[in-house]
Write an enzyme that holds these catalytic residues in place. Structure first.
Site, PDB file in Angstrom:
ATOM      1  CB  SER A   7      -0.972   0.097   1.755  1.00  0.00           C
ATOM      2  OG  SER A   7      -1.607   1.208   1.095  1.00  0.00           O
ATOM      3  CG  HIS A  32      -4.093  -1.434  -1.990  1.00  0.00           C
ATOM      4  ND1 HIS A  32      -4.975  -1.925  -2.354  1.00  0.00           N
ATOM      5  CD2 HIS A  32      -4.636  -0.563  -0.403  1.00  0.00           C
ATOM      6  CE1 HIS A  32      -6.577  -1.370  -1.528  1.00  0.00           C
ATOM      7  NE2 HIS A  32      -5.397  -0.780  -0.525  1.00  0.00           N
ATOM      8  CG  ASP A  34      -5.431   2.478   0.798  1.00  0.00           C
ATOM      9  OD1 ASP A  34      -5.622   1.665   1.039  1.00  0.00           O
ATOM     10  OD2 ASP A  34      -4.374   1.654   1.290  1.00  0.00           O
ATOM     11  CG  MET A  36      -8.424   7.158   3.039  1.00  0.00           C
ATOM     12  SD  MET A  36      -6.779   7.146   5.099  1.00  0.00           S
ATOM     13  CE  MET A  36      -6.532   5.634   5.139  1.00  0.00           C
ATOM     14  CG  HIS A  65      -9.441   0.584  -0.764  1.00  0.00           C
ATOM     15  ND1 HIS A  65      -8.713   0.200   0.637  1.00  0.00           N
ATOM     16  CD2 HIS A  65     -11.028   0.399   0.083  1.00  0.00           C
ATOM     17  CE1 HIS A  65      -9.168   0.206   1.803  1.00  0.00           C
ATOM     18  NE2 HIS A  65     -10.825   0.477   1.173  1.00  0.00           N
ATOM     19  CG  MET A  67     -11.006   3.602   2.065  1.00  0.00           C
ATOM     20  SD  MET A  67      -9.914   3.537   3.050  1.00  0.00           S
ATOM     21  CE  MET A  67      -8.397   3.530   1.902  1.00  0.00           C
ATOM     22  CG  MET A 136     -11.892  -2.996   4.850  1.00  0.00           C
ATOM     23  SD  MET A 136      -9.998  -2.131   3.759  1.00  0.00           S
ATOM     24  CE  MET A 136      -9.213  -1.267   5.588  1.00  0.00           C
ATOM     25  N   GLY A 141      -9.293   3.848   6.892  1.00  0.00           N
ATOM     26  CA  GLY A 141      -8.973   4.890   7.048  1.00  0.00           C
ATOM     27  C   GLY A 141      -7.029   5.487   7.830  1.00  0.00           C
ATOM     28  CG  PHE A 142      -5.827   6.078  10.791  1.00  0.00           C
ATOM     29  CD1 PHE A 142      -5.544   7.478  11.268  1.00  0.00           C
ATOM     30  CD2 PHE A 142      -6.620   6.211  10.890  1.00  0.00           C
ATOM     31  CE1 PHE A 142      -6.258   8.453  10.923  1.00  0.00           C
ATOM     32  CE2 PHE A 142      -7.724   7.477  11.133  1.00  0.00           C
ATOM     33  CZ  PHE A 142      -6.982   7.887  11.202  1.00  0.00           C
ATOM     34  N   GLY A 143      -3.454   3.817   7.804  1.00  0.00           N
ATOM     35  CA  GLY A 143      -2.422   2.184   8.319  1.00  0.00           C
ATOM     36  C   GLY A 143      -1.425   1.848   9.391  1.00  0.00           C
ATOM     37  N   GLY A 144      -1.406   0.751   9.226  1.00  0.00           N
ATOM     38  CA  GLY A 144      -0.542   0.804  10.862  1.00  0.00           C
ATOM     39  C   GLY A 144      -1.204   0.209  12.440  1.00  0.00           C
ATOM     40  CG  ASP A 174      -6.254  -2.596   3.281  1.00  0.00           C
ATOM     41  OD1 ASP A 174      -5.750  -2.647   3.201  1.00  0.00           O
ATOM     42  OD2 ASP A 174      -6.545  -1.874   2.376  1.00  0.00           O
ATOM     43  N   GLY A 175      -5.420  -4.900   5.720  1.00  0.00           N
ATOM     44  CA  GLY A 175      -4.957  -3.991   7.315  1.00  0.00           C
ATOM     45  C   GLY A 175      -4.108  -5.356   8.143  1.00  0.00           C
ATOM     46  N   GLY A 176      -2.932  -4.688   8.646  1.00  0.00           N
ATOM     47  CA  GLY A 176      -2.262  -5.558   9.480  1.00  0.00           C
ATOM     48  C   GLY A 176      -2.186  -6.942   8.740  1.00  0.00           C
ATOM     49  N   GLY A 196       1.183  -2.012   4.266  1.00  0.00           N
ATOM     50  CA  GLY A 196       2.010  -1.396   3.584  1.00  0.00           C
ATOM     51  C   GLY A 196       3.523  -1.004   4.753  1.00  0.00           C
TER      52      GLY A 196
HETATM   53  C1  DX5 Z   1      -6.290   1.547   5.952  1.00  0.00           C
HETATM   54  C2  DX5 Z   1      -5.954   1.286   4.237  1.00  0.00           C
HETATM   55  C3  DX5 Z   1      -4.772   0.147   4.194  1.00  0.00           C
HETATM   56  C4  DX5 Z   1      -3.299   0.160   5.166  1.00  0.00           C
HETATM   57  C5  DX5 Z   1      -2.488  -0.571   5.173  1.00  0.00           C
HETATM   58  O1  DX5 Z   1      -7.642   2.057   5.722  1.00  0.00           O
HETATM   59  O2  DX5 Z   1      -6.876   0.689   3.366  1.00  0.00           O
HETATM   60  O3  DX5 Z   1      -4.646  -0.337   3.260  1.00  0.00           O
HETATM   61  O4  DX5 Z   1      -2.113   1.353   4.693  1.00  0.00           O
HETATM   62  O5  DX5 Z   1      -1.725  -0.224   6.277  1.00  0.00           O
HETATM   63  P1  DX5 Z   1      -1.295  -1.639   7.131  1.00  0.00           P
HETATM   64  O6  DX5 Z   1      -0.759  -2.626   6.377  1.00  0.00           O
HETATM   65  O7  DX5 Z   1      -0.375  -0.612   8.118  1.00  0.00           O
HETATM   66  O8  DX5 Z   1      -2.582  -1.854   7.750  1.00  0.00           O
HETATM   67 ZN    ZN Z   2      -7.036  -0.487   1.597  1.00  0.00          ZN
END
Ligand code: DX5
Ligand code: ZN
Length: 216
Positions: A7, A32, A34, A36, A65, A67, A136, A141-144, A174-176, A196
């Site tokens: 991502s 990917h 993102d 937002m 993607h 959002m 999801m 909304g947020f990475g990490g 997608d996510g974590g 990401g």
């Molecule tokens: C979150 C995004 C993800 C995000 C994933 O809203 O849709 O694509 O970038 O980030 P990680 O891999 O750090 O969870």
């Molecule tokens: Zn995403």
């Protein structure tokens, strides 16, 4: 299928071309992207101005993607901006079908997405109408963020439906996602893993991508 889609949200936007060249060299399958809007999710990332350099410098397919609220207003522009696939959230719209048609009319692949609090069964009527579903595994909304373990059962449920009906529909998570859970996610039936922070936060991102593919 076992694909890795880093991502770009976690990339260094001050050196975006360098990070995209790393992606090009790597074994990553897609990038990917993102998007937002600050309304559907409590965060704002980027929009059309960054599609241009990404299309220019990235040789991998752009997996967009969205959002955002009102995806029907923007999906065609993302198709024209070079998206290889365009996904939006089922819970953001009243009826996804006309919006899927807008994307299909552009010859672009479709994806329907749900947040972790949306019943996975709501995707079932659309499994034969999209190229991919994105589950999801954190709240958009947020990475990490930390992977939500309940996602595993949802993957198995959707995979069973897809297999039962002999559909070509892909499952994206997608996510974590990281090198520790990648193998388990693929084993449960995921086809595409978005990562990401695990990739861009790694000392050696290329090696991390390779590792995520090998552990699968
Ligand atoms: C979150 C995004 C993800 C995000 C994933 O809203 O849709 O694509 O970038 O980030 P990680 O891999 O750090 O969870
Ligand atoms: Zn995403």
């Amino acid at each position: 299928m076992k694909l890795i889609a880093p991502s770009v949200l976690s990339a260094d936007f001050g050196h975006l071309a360098d990070d995209l060249e790393m992606i090009n060299r790597s074994e990553a399958d897609w990038l990917h992207v993102d998007v937002m809007d600050g309304t559907f999710v409590p965060n704002i990332s980027f929009g059309f101005p960054l599609m241009e350099p990404m299309r220019k410098y990235c040789t991998k397919p752009l997996d967009v993607h969205l959002m955002i609220v009102h995806p029907e207003k923007y999906v065609e522009r993302f198709c024209d901006a070079g998206a290889w696939s365009v996904g939006f959230h089922l819970e953001a719209v009243d009826d996804p079908l006309p919006i899927l048609d807008l994307i299909k009319a552009k010859g672009v692949r479709t994806c329907l997405t749900i947040n972790p609090d949306i019943d996975v069964k709501r995707l079932v009527p659309y499994l034969d109408k999209v190229d991919m579903v994105l589950l999801m595994s954190v709240f958009a909304g947020f990475g990490g963020q930390k992977f939500i373990p309940e996602t595993m059962d949802k993957i198995r449920f959707i995979k069973a439906e897809i297999v039962k009906r002999n559909l070509p529909t892909l499952i994206e998570i997608d996510g974590g996602v990281n090198a520790e859970n990648a193998a388990e996610l693929f084993a449960a039936g995921a086809d595409v893993l978005v990562a990401g922070s695990a990739v861009f936060g790694a000392k050696d991102p290329e090696e991390m991508i390779r590792k995520m593919k090998i552990t699968a």
